[in-house]
Design a protein around this motif. Sequence first.
Motif, PDB file in Angstrom:
ATOM      1  N   SER A 240       3.051 -23.443 -18.845  1.00  0.00           N
ATOM      2  CA  SER A 240       1.836 -22.882 -18.247  1.00  0.00           C
ATOM      3  C   SER A 240       1.246 -21.786 -19.131  1.00  0.00           C
ATOM      4  O   SER A 240       0.020 -21.610 -19.190  1.00  0.00           O
ATOM      5  N   ALA A 241       2.096 -21.061 -19.853  1.00  0.00           N
ATOM      6  CA  ALA A 241       1.616 -19.988 -20.728  1.00  0.00           C
ATOM      7  C   ALA A 241       0.774 -20.526 -21.876  1.00  0.00           C
ATOM      8  O   ALA A 241      -0.107 -19.822 -22.398  1.00  0.00           O
ATOM      9  N   VAL A 245      -6.549 -22.112 -18.049  1.00  0.00           N
ATOM     10  CA  VAL A 245      -6.904 -22.247 -16.633  1.00  0.00           C
ATOM     11  C   VAL A 245      -8.203 -23.025 -16.505  1.00  0.00           C
ATOM     12  O   VAL A 245      -9.200 -22.718 -17.162  1.00  0.00           O
ATOM     13  N   GLN A 250      -8.658 -24.340  -9.759  1.00  0.00           N
ATOM     14  CA  GLN A 250      -8.481 -23.122  -8.985  1.00  0.00           C
ATOM     15  C   GLN A 250      -9.461 -23.064  -7.808  1.00  0.00           C
ATOM     16  O   GLN A 250      -9.080 -22.715  -6.684  1.00  0.00           O
ATOM     17  N   ALA A 297      -1.068 -24.159 -15.948  1.00  0.00           N
ATOM     18  CA  ALA A 297      -1.672 -22.834 -16.032  1.00  0.00           C
ATOM     19  C   ALA A 297      -2.564 -22.565 -14.831  1.00  0.00           C
ATOM     20  O   ALA A 297      -2.570 -21.453 -14.265  1.00  0.00           O
ATOM     21  N   GLU A 301      -2.034 -19.653 -12.012  1.00  0.00           N
ATOM     22  CA  GLU A 301      -3.112 -18.710 -11.760  1.00  0.00           C
ATOM     23  C   GLU A 301      -3.493 -18.703 -10.277  1.00  0.00           C
ATOM     24  O   GLU A 301      -3.796 -17.651  -9.704  1.00  0.00           O
ATOM     25  N   ALA A 304      -0.961 -16.676  -8.312  1.00  0.00           N
ATOM     26  CA  ALA A 304      -1.225 -15.250  -8.510  1.00  0.00           C
ATOM     27  C   ALA A 304      -2.457 -14.808  -7.739  1.00  0.00           C
ATOM     28  O   ALA A 304      -2.485 -13.723  -7.137  1.00  0.00           O
ATOM     29  N   ASP A 332       5.646 -16.224 -17.255  1.00  0.00           N
ATOM     30  CA  ASP A 332       4.198 -16.392 -17.249  1.00  0.00           C
ATOM     31  C   ASP A 332       3.611 -16.082 -15.885  1.00  0.00           C
ATOM     32  O   ASP A 332       2.582 -15.404 -15.779  1.00  0.00           O
ATOM     33  N   ARG A 335       3.531 -12.322 -15.317  1.00  0.00           N
ATOM     34  CA  ARG A 335       2.463 -11.673 -16.067  1.00  0.00           C
ATOM     35  C   ARG A 335       1.109 -11.883 -15.396  1.00  0.00           C
ATOM     36  O   ARG A 335       0.276 -10.967 -15.328  1.00  0.00           O
ATOM     37  N   ARG A 336       0.893 -13.088 -14.899  1.00  0.00           N
ATOM     38  CA  ARG A 336      -0.379 -13.374 -14.233  1.00  0.00           C
ATOM     39  C   ARG A 336      -0.525 -12.521 -12.971  1.00  0.00           C
ATOM     40  O   ARG A 336      -1.616 -11.996 -12.686  1.00  0.00           O
ATOM     41  N   ARG A 339      -1.305  -8.942 -13.972  1.00  0.00           N
ATOM     42  CA  ARG A 339      -2.662  -8.814 -14.515  1.00  0.00           C
ATOM     43  C   ARG A 339      -3.716  -8.926 -13.423  1.00  0.00           C
ATOM     44  O   ARG A 339      -4.655  -8.131 -13.355  1.00  0.00           O
ATOM     45  N   ILE A 340      -3.565  -9.910 -12.539  1.00  0.00           N
ATOM     46  CA  ILE A 340      -4.579 -10.162 -11.522  1.00  0.00           C
ATOM     47  C   ILE A 340      -4.599  -9.061 -10.459  1.00  0.00           C
ATOM     48  O   ILE A 340      -5.665  -8.636 -10.012  1.00  0.00           O
TER      49      ILE A 340
END
Length: 444
Positions: A240-241, A245, A250, A297, A301, A304, A332, A335-336, A339-340
């Motif tokens: 996914s990293a 996206v 999404q 990915a 996302e 997250a 991953d 991290r998402r 960040r989000i």
Amino acid sequence: MADKMRDGLFFAGFMCGTSLDGVDGALVHIYQGKIELLAYEHHPFSPRLTGWIREILSENMTGKSTFQSLGDLEHLLSETETSLTSRLCSLSSISPSDIDGAGTHGITAYHRPSPHVPSWENPENTNIPGITIQISNPYRLSRKYGIPVVYDFRRADVSVGGEGAPLATLFHRAAFSDPHENRAFLNLGGIANLTYLPAFSNARQTCLSFDTGPGNMLLDLAMSHITHGEETYDKNGQRSASGTVQKCIQDFLLDDPWFSKPPPKSTGREDWGEEKFATLLTFLKNYPFVQNNDLLASLAETSAAGVLSGFRWLDSKPDLLILGGGGSYNVDLRRRISRITGVPTTTTERFGWPPQAIESMAFAYLAALTLSGRPASLPSTTGCPHAVIGGSIVPPQNGSLPARLREICLAAEIHLPFPDRATPPESRLPGSGPLFSEETGRRQ
């Protein structure tokens, strides 16, 4: 009795999550307001066995074969939990005779807590309460070690209109709350659930808990689909990293009205399992350019983004997000989420506990709450109208249950950690100590 007052409580707990990849077992010591993990072990299932379990739960099987398979699955769980108990005692140098009790969650076969019209003939079209069904067979464990075993934790809460989930909230509150820092605990299982843990000093803020949507479930289904069953998860989120996206994916998933529903709320494979993934694959036929890693990915996302969506219901943004569950190993995804949400994250390893041990520790702790007459859920955690004592009890066959319950109740008054001495007045033993508030844990 004096030994129990001095030595504290020893409880085992078992959990098989929505990933269905095995059984987690934990042995905990509850002593002078603290919870200590004595031993943890994961008993893995083979991919073939996991596939068999998913087939049983997919509603594709009918008739006699379903009942036999459910019975076989119960037996598998009971054998696994019994052998894990022996292993946990060996790892911690604790005699099985020292264990006060155990809690087993089993496997969730079906969870839809909202009221609905029954499937049988119903001329009045009257709704009946929600449904939650966990597969387990706690009798072998109780007979083998002569201990009370608590199971079927969710049904009592659902029966009075609660969501029956998340249930580990009181354990999260006891284990991870801080006197001065607002925190949140995020369990990244197949489904992600969030527990808001206000600082003790923020007396007016509520300990809130609810599911935020898919955690690993769609990611794992996608990996199995991409690799034709050879791999069941994206290790460390490596694939996914490296993906990009795709907004179409999404948007498709986040358009689900479930994300806009306020807590209390819970969900499961009924909403985010094979059926949802099949719908997504049908949708993606309109977008043939989406690569496999882009799909992963996009799903990471989305998980997250579901966490961020849940933040709108919290009294304030947490200062720290503590991650547990198998998904916390996915670098991953971590991290998402950081960040989000804009919130620093850490895992339970900071507290000395493996992330995957948290759920089994929680059900050991919930068993201690149940056997000491304390609620496992509160209105702010599941939406139940009042604090609910959850779980059914399998008594040991030597007739020792009354004496054991008294020992556990009295020891719990000394050893259960603040702020979870939440006890309905009607369930307390005479002379068993001060009464504490169900909502705040403060002395009355």
